[in-house]
Design an enzyme around this catalytic site. Structure first.
Site, PDB file in Angstrom:
ATOM      1  CE1 TYR A 147      32.058  30.155  26.615  1.00  0.00           C
ATOM      2  CE2 TYR A 147      30.778  30.795  25.790  1.00  0.00           C
ATOM      3  CZ  TYR A 147      31.452  30.413  27.029  1.00  0.00           C
ATOM      4  OH  TYR A 147      30.724  30.654  28.209  1.00  0.00           O
ATOM      5  CG  ASN A 192      37.238  45.491  29.195  1.00  0.00           C
ATOM      6  OD1 ASN A 192      37.627  44.730  28.982  1.00  0.00           O
ATOM      7  ND2 ASN A 192      37.217  45.179  27.241  1.00  0.00           N
TER       8      ASN A 192
HETATM    9  P1  NAD Z   1      36.824  32.334  33.924  1.00  0.00           P
HETATM   10  O1  NAD Z   1      37.692  32.142  32.879  1.00  0.00           O
HETATM   11  O2  NAD Z   1      36.784  32.888  34.942  1.00  0.00           O
HETATM   12  O3  NAD Z   1      37.017  30.859  34.257  1.00  0.00           O
HETATM   13  C1  NAD Z   1      37.222  29.804  33.564  1.00  0.00           C
HETATM   14  C2  NAD Z   1      37.823  28.546  34.572  1.00  0.00           C
HETATM   15  O4  NAD Z   1      38.314  27.132  34.139  1.00  0.00           O
HETATM   16  C3  NAD Z   1      39.782  29.270  34.884  1.00  0.00           C
HETATM   17  O5  NAD Z   1      39.569  29.254  36.077  1.00  0.00           O
HETATM   18  C4  NAD Z   1      40.357  28.613  33.437  1.00  0.00           C
HETATM   19  O6  NAD Z   1      42.026  28.940  34.411  1.00  0.00           O
HETATM   20  C5  NAD Z   1      40.212  27.182  33.854  1.00  0.00           C
HETATM   21  N1  NAD Z   1      39.858  26.794  32.825  1.00  0.00           N
HETATM   22  C6  NAD Z   1      40.025  26.858  31.706  1.00  0.00           C
HETATM   23  N2  NAD Z   1      40.444  25.693  31.009  1.00  0.00           N
HETATM   24  C7  NAD Z   1      40.604  25.115  31.720  1.00  0.00           C
HETATM   25  C8  NAD Z   1      41.066  23.322  31.454  1.00  0.00           C
HETATM   26  N3  NAD Z   1      40.982  22.524  29.975  1.00  0.00           N
HETATM   27  N4  NAD Z   1      41.029  22.571  32.685  1.00  0.00           N
HETATM   28  C9  NAD Z   1      41.079  23.232  33.340  1.00  0.00           C
HETATM   29  N5  NAD Z   1      40.644  24.492  34.056  1.00  0.00           N
HETATM   30  C10 NAD Z   1      40.593  25.078  32.897  1.00  0.00           C
HETATM   31  O7  NAD Z   1      34.644  32.182  33.829  1.00  0.00           O
HETATM   32  P2  NAD Z   1      33.551  32.332  34.130  1.00  0.00           P
HETATM   33  O8  NAD Z   1      33.091  32.889  33.533  1.00  0.00           O
HETATM   34  O9  NAD Z   1      34.231  31.668  35.830  1.00  0.00           O
HETATM   35  O10 NAD Z   1      32.877  31.170  33.583  1.00  0.00           O
HETATM   36  C11 NAD Z   1      33.110  29.946  33.979  1.00  0.00           C
HETATM   37  C12 NAD Z   1      31.765  28.647  33.358  1.00  0.00           C
HETATM   38  O11 NAD Z   1      30.552  29.344  33.204  1.00  0.00           O
HETATM   39  C13 NAD Z   1      32.671  28.606  32.237  1.00  0.00           C
HETATM   40  O12 NAD Z   1      32.424  27.173  31.333  1.00  0.00           O
HETATM   41  C14 NAD Z   1      31.527  29.836  30.878  1.00  0.00           C
HETATM   42  O13 NAD Z   1      31.723  28.955  29.988  1.00  0.00           O
HETATM   43  C15 NAD Z   1      30.418  29.318  31.883  1.00  0.00           C
HETATM   44  N6  NAD Z   1      29.655  31.106  31.701  1.00  0.00           N
HETATM   45  C16 NAD Z   1      30.316  31.805  32.650  1.00  0.00           C
HETATM   46  C17 NAD Z   1      29.387  33.416  31.152  1.00  0.00           C
HETATM   47  C18 NAD Z   1      29.706  34.338  32.328  1.00  0.00           C
HETATM   48  O14 NAD Z   1      29.068  35.442  32.185  1.00  0.00           O
HETATM   49  N7  NAD Z   1      30.754  34.420  33.747  1.00  0.00           N
HETATM   50  C19 NAD Z   1      28.270  33.629  30.877  1.00  0.00           C
HETATM   51  C20 NAD Z   1      27.984  31.837  30.191  1.00  0.00           C
HETATM   52  C21 NAD Z   1      29.244  30.534  30.448  1.00  0.00           C
HETATM   53  N1  UDP Z   2      31.944  44.891  24.111  1.00  0.00           N
HETATM   54  C1  UDP Z   2      32.468  46.264  24.126  1.00  0.00           C
HETATM   55  N2  UDP Z   2      33.089  46.919  24.293  1.00  0.00           N
HETATM   56  C2  UDP Z   2      33.811  46.291  25.478  1.00  0.00           C
HETATM   57  C3  UDP Z   2      34.110  44.709  25.525  1.00  0.00           C
HETATM   58  C4  UDP Z   2      32.811  43.985  24.576  1.00  0.00           C
HETATM   59  O1  UDP Z   2      31.483  46.891  23.144  1.00  0.00           O
HETATM   60  O2  UDP Z   2      34.848  46.628  25.275  1.00  0.00           O
HETATM   61  C5  UDP Z   2      30.491  44.830  23.246  1.00  0.00           C
HETATM   62  C6  UDP Z   2      30.510  43.208  22.753  1.00  0.00           C
HETATM   63  O3  UDP Z   2      31.647  43.106  21.288  1.00  0.00           O
HETATM   64  C7  UDP Z   2      29.693  42.542  22.726  1.00  0.00           C
HETATM   65  C8  UDP Z   2      29.635  42.648  24.605  1.00  0.00           C
HETATM   66  O4  UDP Z   2      29.842  44.616  24.568  1.00  0.00           O
HETATM   67  O5  UDP Z   2      28.411  43.165  22.121  1.00  0.00           O
HETATM   68  C9  UDP Z   2      29.297  41.644  25.464  1.00  0.00           C
HETATM   69  O6  UDP Z   2      30.900  41.169  25.281  1.00  0.00           O
HETATM   70  P1  UDP Z   2      31.390  40.665  26.703  1.00  0.00           P
HETATM   71  O7  UDP Z   2      32.063  39.927  25.739  1.00  0.00           O
HETATM   72  O8  UDP Z   2      31.058  40.474  27.654  1.00  0.00           O
HETATM   73  O9  UDP Z   2      30.226  38.826  26.076  1.00  0.00           O
HETATM   74  P2  UDP Z   2      29.446  38.545  25.449  1.00  0.00           P
HETATM   75  O10 UDP Z   2      29.183  38.823  23.989  1.00  0.00           O
HETATM   76  O11 UDP Z   2      30.256  36.884  24.787  1.00  0.00           O
HETATM   77  O12 UDP Z   2      28.165  38.341  25.113  1.00  0.00           O
END
Ligand code: NAD
Ligand code: UDP
Length: 317
Positions: A147, A192
């Site tokens: 990622y 969660n």
């Molecule tokens: P999410 O998992 O809910 O959404 C991702 C979407 O992409 C899903 O609908 C999934 O089915 C689709 N997808 C995955 N692989 C695909 C492919 N090969 N072709 C077409 N569609 C595909 O996640 P989200 O939280 O909505 O995140 C959206 C974007 O924002 C992602 O790129 C993620 O990396 C980025 N992002 C999100 C967060 C957050 O906290 N939510 C933080 C940083 C970056």
């Molecule tokens: N985490 C946790 N319990 C859970 C899910 C996540 O303690 O049930 C912790 C995880 O280890 C991390 C933080 O919460 O330190 C945020 O996790 P998340 O998966 O939401 O996002 P990211 O680590 O990608 O920021």
């Protein structure tokens, strides 16, 4: 008269993508959502299906896509560690091949393209808070690398298309975002904790809970995306988008337990490898360039998210 733009949103059936589809349709645009439904769901966009300006296509962006649009938001990629680590090779592919395909499409169309990058490009940071100039500390061979490095390579591709082909790019580094339509089994911390608390099941903290995160409410994040897309062409980013309020994971668990009046206990498990210890965005650039300043605090956002999950869980009863 407002001229309709035709906008492609990859990953439009996911958590952030579905909110973005909704917002862009409400603003009078035509929206095409391309998604392979890996972590997204038709349920997230079911309320939009009858809109004649909305179109959904099942498509995996690791394969080329040919259509005609004015703007592209590239969001496709599973965002939760459990999901992106489930098929790590596909995660690198969606980030790298997916970016190449979407950039190629944008190049042919001379369309503006937005990339959903991430705070994970900073890895487990030695600099706090993280500003855009910080180059990060990512383990290239660890379980999060598919990622983190995938998203870093996507940024490289975006900037190379900008330099080499004068493509108009908008790169946002998104910090942890939460809110309604996160998947019940998404695996990220906010959903969660809320789901466990509402069910009265134990809340699992990885490590001792002293690691920190900054949480942004979804509506404000999506507003930031649109503001960035609308900036003049010389603004490329990368630009941090996130709420600078910083909380330990233990504080988050205690807040959720108290706000749900839950009887859940807290249990501790081993911290996963390379889990970042600290994370907090420096959003000076977003404030100055976009006039963006998230104002919804954790309690307000968590209240709305609890209502959402409570609604779903009561239907299941
Ligand atoms: P999410 O998992 O809910 O959404 C991702 C979407 O992409 C899903 O609908 C999934 O089915 C689709 N997808 C995955 N692989 C695909 C492919 N090969 N072709 C077409 N569609 C595909 O996640 P989200 O939280 O909505 O995140 C959206 C974007 O924002 C992602 O790129 C993620 O990396 C980025 N992002 C999100 C967060 C957050 O906290 N939510 C933080 C940083 C970056
Ligand atoms: N985490 C946790 N319990 C859970 C899910 C996540 O303690 O049930 C912790 C995880 O280890 C991390 C933080 O919460 O330190 C945020 O996790 P998340 O998966 O939401 O996002 P990211 O680590 O990608 O920021």
């Amino acid at each position: 008269m407002h001229l309709k733009k035709r906008v492609l949103i990859t990953g439009g059936a996911g958590f952030l993508g579905s909110h973005l589809c909704e917002r862009l349709l409400a603003a009078g645009n035509e929206v095409i959502c391309a998604d392979n439904f890996y972590t997204g769901s038709k349920v997230n966009i079911a309320h939009l299906i009858d809109n004649p300006y909305f179109e959904v296509m099942r498509h995996d962006i690791t394969f080329p896509l040919y259509l005609e649009v004015d703007e592209i938001y590239n969001l496709a990629c599973p965002a939760s560690p459990i999901h992106y680590q489930n098929d790590p090779v596909q995660t690198t592919k969606v980030n790298v091949h997916g970016a190449i395909n979407m950039l190629g499409l944008a190049k042919r169309l001379r369309a503006k393209i937005f990339q959903a990058s991430t705070s994970e490009v900073y890895g487990d940071p030695e600099v706090h808070p993280q500003a855009e100039e910080y180059r990060g500390r990512v383990n290239p061979i660890g379980p999060r690398a598919c990622y983190d490095e995938g998203k870093r390579c996507a940024e490289t591709l975006f900037f190379d298309y900008n330099r080499q082909h004068s493509l108009e790019i908008k790169v946002a580094r998104i910090f942890n975002t939460y809110g309604p339509r996160m998947h019940m089994n998404d695996g990220r911390v906010v959903s969660n904790f809320i789901v466990s608390a509402l069910k009265g099941e134990p809340i699992t903290i990885y490590g001792d809970g002293s690691q920190t995160r900054s949480f942004c409410y979804v509506d404000e994040m999506v507003d930031g995306f649109i503001r960035l897309m609308e900036t003049p062409s010389e603004i490329t980013g990368p630009i941090n988008l996130g709420n600078p309020g910083e909380f330990t994971i233990l504080e988050l668990a205690e807040t959720v337990i108290s706000m749900t009046n839950s009887s859940s206990s807290i249990i501790f498990k081993d911290l996963p490898q390379d889990d970042p210890q600290k994370r907090k965005p420096d959003i000076t650039k977003a404030r100055e360039i976009l006039g963006w300043n998230p104002a919804i605090n954790l309690e307000q956002g968590i209240t709305k998210t609890i209502e959402y999950f409570d609604g779903i869980l009561s239907k299941d009863k």
